[in-house]
Motif scaffolding. Structure first.
Motif, short mmCIF file in Angstrom:
data_model
loop_
_atom_site.label_atom_id
_atom_site.label_comp_id
_atom_site.label_asym_id
_atom_site.label_seq_id
_atom_site.Cartn_x
_atom_site.Cartn_y
_atom_site.Cartn_z
N ASP A 332 0.89 -1.14 -0.06
CA ASP A 332 -0.02 -0.05 0.13
C ASP A 332 0.78 1.26 0.05
N LEU A 333 2.17 1.32 0.64
CA LEU A 333 3.08 2.35 0.79
C LEU A 333 3.76 2.39 -0.31
N PRO A 336 1.03 3.41 -4.01
CA PRO A 336 -0.42 3.90 -3.45
C PRO A 336 -1.42 4.33 -4.57
N SER A 342 -10.47 6.34 2.70
CA SER A 342 -9.01 7.20 3.49
C SER A 342 -9.65 8.17 4.40
N ARG A 345 -3.39 10.39 5.46
CA ARG A 345 -2.39 10.02 4.66
C ARG A 345 -1.03 9.88 5.25
N LEU A 366 9.65 6.86 -0.19
CA LEU A 366 8.14 6.79 -0.87
C LEU A 366 8.07 7.77 -1.77
N TYR A 370 0.55 7.97 0.66
CA TYR A 370 -0.25 6.73 0.57
C TYR A 370 -1.67 7.24 1.64
N SER A 449 -6.26 12.60 -0.02
CA SER A 449 -5.68 12.42 -1.33
C SER A 449 -6.27 13.13 -2.80
#
Length: 463
Positions: A332-333, A336, A342, A345, A366, A370, A449
């Protein structure tokens, strides 16, 4: 047995007054819930304040776009107005885009003030000693307060204790993907009497002794950040001054005050869990004294240094991670996607330490933020228990990023709002309207997001 008084009914009980718990309690109260915040120690602030963390981190992604705002950012704004923090500044060791130094004591005091403004009932020196559960609900919490034993009847509970003390007592399930490889514990300490002119002269003359990209500051700066001293550490271990082998250390300094916070000690997390941190504290205390002696003998500018403060608790990076209705994973990280459920983040690197290695086990940067789904906060099988902070439902590697303080502020705020919504509707935590939760969080300034990116613009640092 200590006598109890009549049970107290309350909409939301938050356990643990660290970054996640303070955010959760303030958010729940601000959204109209009667809220009690329980803290086993005598002050708020948790690990960030009283483990003397070098700084808060995780507010921005690697590109400098802000990913966490809301309560955490409001708190930093208040500290900045007070002169207790410079705000979000450039990370001068190049590990992330930004770091956020704070005055630890003033952070704790400001959090207490903000809790009061929100209408939170703050119970200090009040550990939870028993949890009553009937079926899928927690029906009561027994709390040992300075005024005697009290019974709380909560509508919703947020466990932000870091060690998941309520979830454990309630019989929640825990992830076992890293039962014997939990990240190590540390004891951070603050040195006084540091001559930063000499220390930074050494750093400029020996760049290979520090992390590539480490910007070496000046003795006139308000804040400096050093990551390295590898050759000096190696020599100290080889000649017997140090019993712990380390190839690097982290030092965050305030040159004008001659103070520096040092993050270098470590012990096995297995010792922490099996001995309730007591044996770990003994080992770590020995290490701290060894390192202080080594600083005086081996590190330029530190001949007259002394321990100005030491953390009031063993610093735990990873404890129990509760099994939720969703689980945050490494995939997931690293890959993303935007999620409709969600509620926060994260963007901090996957940062894994091991007690038997002289350096980090590994780090994974990263490239994008995410999403953290609401289900990571919802404890599977218990209808009125949410978790926040480092004990959210995540794998060992995902926890390496999600445990960071800015992310704890974010998951705490989300859990507090969700608890208030569940309490107001007399509903179970899993049944909370996630669309309404997200709308409420956005109204509170939380960045999700789907929102426009907010890049940071660094103000000139006071030098």
């Amino acid at each position: 047995m200590t006598a109890t008084v009549n049970p107290i009914t309350v909409d939301v009980v938050v356990v643990g007054a660290g970054s996640a718990g303070v955010a959760a309690a303030a958010a729940a109260a601000e959204e109209g819930a009667t809220t009690v915040l329980l803290e086993a120690s005598g002050h708020v602030g948790g690990t960030l304040a009283w483990q003397l963390l070098e700084h808060s981190a995780g507010f921005h992604d690697v590109h400098g776009n802000q990913v966490i705002a809301g309560f955490g950012d409001r708190l930093i704004g208040r500290l900045k107005e007070l002169g207790s923090s410079p705000g979000h500044i450039l990370d001068d060791v190049g590990y992330t885009a930004t770091r956020t130094p704070v005055n630890h004591v003033e952070l704790s005091l400001m959090e207490a003030v903000m809790l009061g403004e929100a209408g939170v009932q703050l119970w200090l020196n009040s550990p939870v000693v028993a949890v009553q559960r009937e079926g899928d609900r927690i029906t009561g919490l027994t709390v040992e307060t300075p005024a005697g034993r009290r019974e709380l009847r909560p509508g919703q509970v947020v466990d932000a204790s870091g060690d998941a003390v309520v979830a454990r007592r309630a019989g929640a399930r825990f992830h076992e993907d890293a039962a014997r490889t939990h990240q190590p514990a540390s004891l951070t300490f603050k040195l006084g009497g540091v001559d930063f002119a000499a220390l930074l002269d050494y750093a400029r003359a020996n760049p290979a002794d520090f992390r590539p990209g480490n910007i070496i500051g000046d003795a006139a700066d308000s804040d400096v950040n050093l990551w390295g001293l590898g050759s000096l550490l190696a020599r100290g271990y080889q000649d017997g001054q140090l019993s712990l082998q380390r190839s690097e250390m982290h030092l965050a300094g305030w040159p004008r005050r001659g103070e520096a916070v040092v993050n270098v000690s470590r012990v096995s997390a297995g010792d922490v869990e099996e001995n309730w941190t007591g044996d770990a504290a003994i080992q770590l205390s020995r290490q701290v004294l060894e390192f202080v002696r080594w600083f005086r003998h081996a590190v330029p500018g530190c001949a007259e240094c002394y321990v100005a403060a030491v953390a009031d608790r063993v610093g735990v990076r990873e404890s129990g991670r509760v099994v939720g209705v969703a689980t945050l994973t490494r995939d997931d990280l690293l890959h993303p996607v935007s999620r409709p459920d969600s509620i926060a983040r994260g963007a901090f690197p996957i940062d894994i330490h091991e007690p038997d290695k002289p350096s980090l086990s590994h780090t994974e940067q990263l490239t994008e933020p995410y999403d953290i789904p609401y289900g990571c906060l919802v404890v599977d099988g218990i209808d009125n228990l949410l978790v926040a902070g480092r004990c959210i439902s995540s794998t060992h590697e995902a926890n390496g990023s999600a445990r960071i303080t800015a992310t704890c502020f974010a998951t705490g705020e989300a859990a507090g709002v969700a608890a208030a919504l569940a309490a107001s509707g007399n509903s179970a935590a899993p049944a909370v309207d996630v669309a309404l939760l997200r709308q409420t969080l956005v109204r509170r300034g939380v960045l999700l997001s789907t929102q426009v990116k907010r890049p940071i613009h660094f103000a000139p640092v006071d030098c």
